[in-house]
Structure formats: structure tokens, C-alpha cells
Design a protein around this motif. Structure first.
Motif, PDB file in Angstrom:
ATOM      1  N   GLN A 120       0.920  -1.093   0.027  1.00  0.00           N
ATOM      2  CA  GLN A 120      -0.052  -0.039   0.028  1.00  0.00           C
ATOM      3  C   GLN A 120       0.944   1.215   0.110  1.00  0.00           C
ATOM      4  O   GLN A 120       0.783   2.350  -0.687  1.00  0.00           O
ATOM      5  CB  GLN A 120      -0.806   0.030   1.234  1.00  0.00           C
ATOM      6  CG  GLN A 120      -1.827   1.419   1.314  1.00  0.00           C
ATOM      7  CD  GLN A 120      -2.918   1.300   2.131  1.00  0.00           C
ATOM      8  OE1 GLN A 120      -2.801   0.188   3.345  1.00  0.00           O
ATOM      9  NE2 GLN A 120      -3.727   2.178   2.341  1.00  0.00           N
ATOM     10  N   GLU A 124       0.802   3.951  -2.999  1.00  0.00           N
ATOM     11  CA  GLU A 124       0.485   5.486  -2.726  1.00  0.00           C
ATOM     12  C   GLU A 124       1.666   6.369  -2.889  1.00  0.00           C
ATOM     13  O   GLU A 124       1.564   7.501  -2.973  1.00  0.00           O
ATOM     14  CB  GLU A 124      -0.306   5.540  -1.180  1.00  0.00           C
ATOM     15  CG  GLU A 124      -1.659   4.804  -1.585  1.00  0.00           C
ATOM     16  CD  GLU A 124      -2.234   4.701  -0.013  1.00  0.00           C
ATOM     17  OE1 GLU A 124      -1.474   5.328   0.999  1.00  0.00           O
ATOM     18  OE2 GLU A 124      -3.275   4.200   0.338  1.00  0.00           O
ATOM     19  N   THR A 130      -1.350   5.942  -7.546  1.00  0.00           N
ATOM     20  CA  THR A 130      -2.616   6.902  -7.262  1.00  0.00           C
ATOM     21  C   THR A 130      -2.721   8.087  -8.523  1.00  0.00           C
ATOM     22  O   THR A 130      -3.791   8.695  -8.277  1.00  0.00           O
ATOM     23  CB  THR A 130      -2.500   7.515  -5.897  1.00  0.00           C
ATOM     24  OG1 THR A 130      -1.410   7.938  -5.509  1.00  0.00           O
ATOM     25  CG2 THR A 130      -2.977   6.346  -4.798  1.00  0.00           C
ATOM     26  N   ASN A 134      -7.893   4.983  -8.321  1.00  0.00           N
ATOM     27  CA  ASN A 134      -8.658   5.295  -7.144  1.00  0.00           C
ATOM     28  C   ASN A 134      -8.708   3.862  -6.294  1.00  0.00           C
ATOM     29  O   ASN A 134      -9.262   3.066  -7.012  1.00  0.00           O
ATOM     30  CB  ASN A 134      -9.831   6.121  -7.609  1.00  0.00           C
ATOM     31  CG  ASN A 134     -10.516   6.721  -6.297  1.00  0.00           C
ATOM     32  OD1 ASN A 134     -10.825   5.980  -5.458  1.00  0.00           O
ATOM     33  ND2 ASN A 134     -10.619   7.696  -6.475  1.00  0.00           N
ATOM     34  N   LYS A 138      -9.703   7.099  -2.684  1.00  0.00           N
ATOM     35  CA  LYS A 138      -8.228   7.892  -2.621  1.00  0.00           C
ATOM     36  C   LYS A 138      -7.474   7.772  -4.106  1.00  0.00           C
ATOM     37  O   LYS A 138      -7.696   6.632  -4.478  1.00  0.00           O
ATOM     38  CB  LYS A 138      -7.286   7.351  -1.628  1.00  0.00           C
ATOM     39  CG  LYS A 138      -7.037   8.596  -0.579  1.00  0.00           C
ATOM     40  CD  LYS A 138      -5.966   8.249   0.400  1.00  0.00           C
ATOM     41  CE  LYS A 138      -5.453   6.928   0.954  1.00  0.00           C
ATOM     42  NZ  LYS A 138      -4.456   6.957   2.102  1.00  0.00           N
ATOM     43  N   GLY A 139      -7.175   8.844  -4.772  1.00  0.00           N
ATOM     44  CA  GLY A 139      -6.374   8.772  -5.911  1.00  0.00           C
ATOM     45  C   GLY A 139      -7.302   9.276  -7.245  1.00  0.00           C
ATOM     46  O   GLY A 139      -8.386   9.724  -6.897  1.00  0.00           O
TER      47      GLY A 139
END
Ligand code: HEC
Ligand code: HEC
Length: 254
Positions: A120, A124, A130, A134, A138-139
Motif C-alpha cells: 500500500q 500511494e 494513485t 482510485n 483515494k487517488g
């Protein structure tokens, strides 16, 4: 019943269905390909999406022997959604042996040794994923949403998408490029299209409706807009990212 009768019984039931064929890894691969192309849409990548049926764990409602399964694959189940398939007996057989291997393969990818938390962080951070994808809000939305990717694809498929994005682009993930009669160039993710118009999400995440009559040029992009990460991630990093994505099962299941 003494000990020996039980053993003979077990042999009687275990051997006949497989004794007539021999097979190797190439057959399992063939079976996997046929399964992905023909069965995943209803049974899911792990074979457990039809309720009461778990193809990868031999949990059947009707079939008992491998031969039953072959017959069901070829003939379908009349009166249900299970369709007949135009396969040779050999092709049906390769699917059956793939199904027998499936549980093993699935547990391989679930416990691929990767660390989802590190994956993760990579996704990110330094991976820059990202910028296009998404996950649970988020992203960016310019690439496919990956919030449920662990439900839709198996570990090996996710890995292939990352190292070789052009290998297979799913219908729902296509991009288009268009030039308007006024000379504007627009590219983005295809959301919807009909005879007169095309809806896309452009590279700035704006929803645009283009009238076909206003376009000078319009084409589906064959190459993936996603760069290959083959030489950008180490083997360990790749394993971590695959472990993270495999763990994504949508909003409810975390
Ligand atoms: C259009 C959806 C659909 C497709 C495509 C499909 N199936 Fe099915 N399949 C079903 C449904 C629904 C059932 C359950 C039928 C019932 O018993 O009510 C089923 C049942 C089965 C069964 C019987 C399980 C049991 O309980 O005995 C097997 C085996 C099976 N499918 C294998 C396959 C394989 C292998 C493929 C690909 C070659 C495939 N199916 C493609 C929908 C589908
Ligand atoms: C420049 C934008 C961009 C970047 C950066 C990007 N992707 Fe993608 N990705 C896409 C697009 C567009 C697709 C759909 C086309 C395709 O399948 O290649 C896609 C597809 C995928 C798929 C397959 C989705 C499916 O439905 O099967 C996975 C998995 C994936 N990306 C993971 C990643 C990961 C992990 C990273 C970062 C290491 C990453 N992507 C970085 C744009 C991007």
C-alpha cells in the motif's frame, strides 16, 4: 467391511475418471485459459461466485465425478443459467484438471509472501499508482478503480497487469483518443458510447460527452496508457503490491 474392501472401494472411485487421460502443465494452462475466457464471467476468478457451487474446492450440487463435470461443461444444465459449450472432450478435460488445481493456485497467490502494508505504501508513494488509480475514494479516476480488484482478478493476473499492461485490456478499461473538427485533441477513459455520442472521462477527470458528428477522428487506443513496471519495481516490491491489491475486496470487506 474390512480395511481392504475400503481401500479397493476408494481406488474404484478415484481411478477410473482420470485413468483414461494423461496430462501435464501445458494442459493445466490450456484449462486456465479456457476457464478465464468462458467461465469467470459467471463463476468468478476463484470459481465460487455461483451460490452453492465452489468449482475450485470440488463443491458441486449436481456433479459427482470428473466425468459429470465434463458433461456439464459441454452440455450445460438445461433450465438454468449454465450454458452448453462447444468444446471437445479434451478441452473440457483440461478445464476439469485446472479446476482441481485451482484451490492450490489460489492459496499460492493469497499467501504469496508479500506484505500488503508495504504494498500500500508503494502504491500511494513511490509507485505513483494513485496518479491514475482510485482505491476507496483515494487517488485519480482516470484509470480503473481498483477498490475491488481482489474480487475480480487473481494474483497472477494482477501481476501481469503491472509488468505487461498491454497483454490484456479488459473491455471496461478501454481508452479512446479523439480529435474534434475544431482541432482539439481529447483522450480519456471510455465510459459509454452509442450511435451518436461518446462519453469519456478526460485526462483531467472531466466527464465529457462528444458528439460523433463533431469529431474528425476517433479511435480506441490499443496500447495501455499504463507504463510497464517490469524494470521499475524489484521482485519483492512487486510481490508486496500484488499482495496489497489481492486483499482489496471492496468497501464492506475492508
Ligand atoms: C452464464 C453464466 C455461466 C457461465 C458462462 C458458466 N456457468 Fe457454470 N453454472 C452457472 C450456474 C448459474 C450454475 C448453477 C446451475 C444450477 O444448478 O442451478 C452453474 C453450474 C456449473 C456446474 C455444476 C456445479 C454443480 O453443482 O454440480 C459446473 C461444473 C460448472 N457450472 C462449470 C462451468 C464451467 C467450467 C464454465 C466455463 C466453461 C461455466 N460453468 C460457465 C452459470 C454459468
Ligand atoms: C498513467 C496512468 C497509470 C499509472 C501510473 C498506473 N496505472 Fe494501472 N492502469 C492504468 C490504465 C489506463 C489501466 C487500464 C488499461 C490496462 O488494463 O492496461 C490500468 C490497469 C491496471 C490494472 C488492471 C485492472 C483490471 O481491471 O484488471 C492493475 C492491477 C493496475 N493497473 C495496477 C497498477 C499499479 C499497481 C500501478 C503502480 C505501480 C499502476 N497501475 C499505475 C493506468 C495507470
Amino acid at each position: 467391511m474390512n480395511h481392504w474392501t475400503i481401500v479397493c472401494f476408494a481406488l474404484l472411485f478415484a481411478v477410473p475418471a482420470f485413468a483414461q487421460h494423461t496430462f501435464g502443465q501445458a494442459d493445466i494452462d490450456d484449462g486456465a485459459r479456457l476457464f478465464r475466457a468462458n467461465c469467470v464471467i459467471c463463476h468468478g476468478p476463484d470459481g465460487d461466485k455461483v451460490s452453492g457451487v465452489d468449482l475450485g474446492h470440488g463443491k458441486f450440487r449436481r456433479a459427482t465425478t470428473n466425468e459429470d463435470v465434463e458433461n456439464i461443461i459441454i452440455g450445460g444444465i438445461p433450465g438454468t443459467a449454465m450454458p452448453p459449450h462447444n468444446f471437445t472432450e479434451r478441452e473440457a478435460f483440461t478445464i476439469v484438471i485446472y479446476l482441481r488445481k485451482m484451490a492450490e493456485l489460489a492459496s499460492d497467490s493469497a499467501t504469496n509472501g508479500g506484505d500488503p502494508a508495504r504494498g500500500q505504501a508503494l502504491f500511494e508513494g513511490k509507485g505513483g499508482c494513485t496518479a491514475c488509480h482510485n482505491i476507496l475514494g483515494k487517488g485519480s479516476r482516470t484509470g480503473p478503480n481498483l477498490s475491488e480488484i481482489g474480487l475480480l482478478r487473481r494474483g497472477a493476473e494482477i501481476q501481469r497487469s503491472i509488468v505487461d499492461p498491454d497483454a490484456e485490456i479488459h473491455l471496461s478499461n478501454r481508452s479512446v483518443r479523439a480529435t474534434t473538427k475544431g482541432g482539439e485533441e481529447i483522450s480519456g477513459r471510455l465510459l459509454n458510447s452509442d450511435t451518436f455520442s461518446v462519453q469519456i472521462l478526460d485526462s483531467k477527470e472531466r466527464l465529457r460527452t462528444l458528439q460523433r458528428a463533431d469529431l474528425r477522428q476517433y479511435a480506441i487506443v490499443e496500447k495501455s496508457p499504463m507504463p510497464s513496471y517490469k524494470d521499475k519495481l524489484s521482485a519483492a516490491e512487486l510481490t508486496d503490491v500484488v499482495a496489497y491489491l489481492s486483499s482489496l475486496k471492496g468497501a464492506e470487506a475492508k
